[in-house]
Write a protein that holds these residues in place. Structure first.
Motif, PDB file in Angstrom:
ATOM      1  N   HIS A  11       0.867  -1.179   0.000  1.00 22.70           N
ATOM      2  CA  HIS A  11       0.000   0.000   0.000  1.00 22.70           C
ATOM      3  C   HIS A  11       0.903   1.228   0.000  1.00 22.70           C
ATOM      4  O   HIS A  11       1.201   1.801   1.046  1.00 22.70           O
ATOM      5  CB  HIS A  11      -0.927   0.003   1.219  1.00 22.70           C
ATOM      6  CG  HIS A  11      -1.850  -1.173   1.273  1.00 22.70           C
ATOM      7  ND1 HIS A  11      -2.979  -1.263   0.501  1.00 22.70           N
ATOM      8  CD2 HIS A  11      -1.797  -2.312   2.014  1.00 22.70           C
ATOM      9  CE1 HIS A  11      -3.600  -2.406   0.757  1.00 22.70           C
ATOM     10  NE2 HIS A  11      -2.898  -3.061   1.668  1.00 22.70           N
ATOM     11  N   VAL A  25      -0.085   6.016   0.270  1.00 23.54           N
ATOM     12  CA  VAL A  25      -1.451   6.285   0.746  1.00 23.54           C
ATOM     13  C   VAL A  25      -1.455   6.581   2.245  1.00 23.54           C
ATOM     14  O   VAL A  25      -2.505   6.628   2.872  1.00 23.54           O
ATOM     15  CB  VAL A  25      -2.428   5.129   0.417  1.00 23.54           C
ATOM     16  CG1 VAL A  25      -2.626   5.003  -1.075  1.00 23.54           C
ATOM     17  CG2 VAL A  25      -1.939   3.800   1.012  1.00 23.54           C
ATOM     18  N   LEU A  76       0.532   4.893   4.774  1.00 20.20           N
ATOM     19  CA  LEU A  76       0.784   3.788   5.694  1.00 20.20           C
ATOM     20  C   LEU A  76       2.267   3.520   5.918  1.00 20.20           C
ATOM     21  O   LEU A  76       2.629   2.574   6.604  1.00 20.20           O
ATOM     22  CB  LEU A  76       0.097   2.506   5.197  1.00 20.20           C
ATOM     23  CG  LEU A  76      -1.422   2.588   5.025  1.00 20.20           C
ATOM     24  CD1 LEU A  76      -1.983   1.216   4.675  1.00 20.20           C
ATOM     25  CD2 LEU A  76      -2.104   3.127   6.273  1.00 20.20           C
ATOM     26  N   ILE A 105      -9.152   1.109   7.684  1.00 18.13           N
ATOM     27  CA  ILE A 105      -8.514   2.079   6.799  1.00 18.13           C
ATOM     28  C   ILE A 105      -9.429   2.277   5.595  1.00 18.13           C
ATOM     29  O   ILE A 105      -9.775   1.321   4.893  1.00 18.13           O
ATOM     30  CB  ILE A 105      -7.126   1.608   6.324  1.00 18.13           C
ATOM     31  CG1 ILE A 105      -6.257   1.188   7.532  1.00 18.13           C
ATOM     32  CG2 ILE A 105      -6.450   2.697   5.511  1.00 18.13           C
ATOM     33  CD1 ILE A 105      -6.002   2.272   8.528  1.00 18.13           C
ATOM     34  N   ILE A 115      -9.856   4.500   2.071  1.00 22.00           N
ATOM     35  CA  ILE A 115      -9.111   5.318   1.116  1.00 22.00           C
ATOM     36  C   ILE A 115     -10.099   5.976   0.163  1.00 22.00           C
ATOM     37  O   ILE A 115     -10.530   5.355  -0.815  1.00 22.00           O
ATOM     38  CB  ILE A 115      -8.076   4.483   0.341  1.00 22.00           C
ATOM     39  CG1 ILE A 115      -7.163   3.726   1.321  1.00 22.00           C
ATOM     40  CG2 ILE A 115      -7.234   5.385  -0.560  1.00 22.00           C
ATOM     41  CD1 ILE A 115      -6.148   2.828   0.651  1.00 22.00           C
ATOM     42  N   SER A 151      -5.489   8.177   3.010  1.00 22.94           N
ATOM     43  CA  SER A 151      -6.064   7.167   3.891  1.00 22.94           C
ATOM     44  C   SER A 151      -6.633   7.779   5.169  1.00 22.94           C
ATOM     45  O   SER A 151      -5.984   8.585   5.829  1.00 22.94           O
ATOM     46  CB  SER A 151      -5.003   6.136   4.268  1.00 22.94           C
ATOM     47  OG  SER A 151      -4.575   5.413   3.142  1.00 22.94           O
TER      48      SER A 151
END
Length: 359
Positions: free
Chosen positions: A129, A132, A134, A219, A221, A319
């Motif tokens: 990921h 975004v 993380l 989470i 997005i 996110s």
């Protein structure tokens, strides 16, 4: 590479040139190479599992830059993992990872610091990921750094590893070279320790505590066409965000010390969520959210109206992290009318790094 302009005020204009270089050509050893280390390379393979992070906010954007780590901040670890497998070789360095340049660079840093003349066999699996919010790069780096350190007998402490990562934090460029990136140190700190961390400037770990044990983390997005990487990230972090932190950094520090830390001590998830929600509208965090348009505020506000305990955007987004007692089914029913979907369903990781050795 482009030359970016940083404006903090009418009389505060600085030009910063992004310099790209080949892995291993600009190593920052922090003076640690001056000590002689007793190395004991292991015969087998070291496995390290590192949790990813949610980076809730930087404390002061004025205190860091692409070649100057720091700025402080808060974040927590989640049960979404990157893994590194490292074994020692006589000479060759073999890297099984699709972002090899950033690993090659840190291997060079580590070998120079500890005086290791052998090689490594490195295999990495990340959480996939990227960009975004993380922390894929920082999570991979602390996993690899720890595995290499364990593989040669643990000559360095976790604090020394964190600092080496921070000062040598890079992102790859389109042509396979690298350039220094932004690093507050939140990611490696929470990956090592788990839970929630409060960071000060110069990568200092100010406070650490378990967070939201047993609660669910979702989470989400939201759709966005805005980039959270490269020159657009630089423009955001070093201009509007920097100006806003001149105004709000004292308030943010007060909220950390006087409200967030007591909430963590009490295990009060809702109070911690109230503090983070206040910070979403303050300083550099406001710039990060607005970078994706006011629609992100709309989504987060609607989630807060549903009485969810903890809602915050991670890093430069997009996110959104929700921490709650509600289960996945209840969460799906809640966000479906908003046109949102759960990207990752997980929990907070309060354990941190897991190291195992295979002969």
């Amino acid at each position: 590479m482009p030359i970016m302009k940083i404006r903090g005020g009418d009389l505060d204009l600085v030009e910063y040139e992004f310099k790209e270089f080949a892995p291993g050509k600009d190593l920052k050893t922090l003076g640690l190479e001056k000590k002689e280390y007793e190395l004991k390379p292991v015969a087998g393979t070291v496995h390290v599992r590192a949790p990813a992070r949610i980076h809730l906010t930087v404390l002061d954007m004025n205190r860091f830059a692409p070649d100057h780590p720091g700025g402080g901040g808060i974040g927590f670890a989640i049960q979404c993992y990157c893994t590194a497998e490292v074994g020692c070789t006589k000479k060759e360095i073999v890297i099984d990872y699709n972002r090899a340049p950033i690993i090659q660079n840190f291997v060079a840093v580590f070998r120079k610091v500890v005086g290791y003349t052998g090689g490594f066999r490195i295999k990495i699996t990340d959480h996939e990921h990227k960009h975004v919010g993380l922390g894929s790069t920082s999570t991979v780096m602390i996993a690899v750094a720890t595995a290499m350190n364990e593989a040669v007998g643990s000559p360095l402490s976790t604090t020394q590893l964190r600092h080496l990562i921070g000062h040598n934090y890079v992102e790859e460029t389109a042509d396979g070279r690298i350039a220094f990136g932004f690093e507050t140190g939140v990611g490696p700190a929470v990956s090592i320790n788990g839970g929630m961390a409060v960071m000060g400037d110069e990568l200092s770990l100010v406070y650490h505590h378990p967070f939201a044990e047993g609660k669910n983390v979702f989470i989400i997005i939201p759709p966005t066409d805005t980039s959270s990487a490269g020159t657009q990230e630089f423009d955001l972090l070093m201009n509007k965000a920097r100006t806003l932190d001149y105004r709000d950094r004292e308030l943010k520090a007060y909220l950390f010390l006087m409200d967030l830390i007591p909430a963590l001590e009490k295990g009060d998830l809702r109070k911690a969520g109230d503090v983070v929600w206040e910070i979403e509208f303050r300083g550099s965090k406001r710039a990060e959210v607005e970078h994706h348009s006011f629609e992100i505020y709309h989504y987060m506000s609607r989630l807060r109206e549903k009485d969810l305990e903890f809602v915050g955007m991670s890093s430069v987004g997009p996110s959104i992290a929700v921490v709650t007692e509600r289960d996945r089914k209840a969460m799906e029913n809640l966000i479906k009318p908003l046109g949102l979907k759960i990207a990752i369903a997980t929990k907070v990781d309060n354990r941190g790094l897991v190291v195992t050795k295979e002969k």
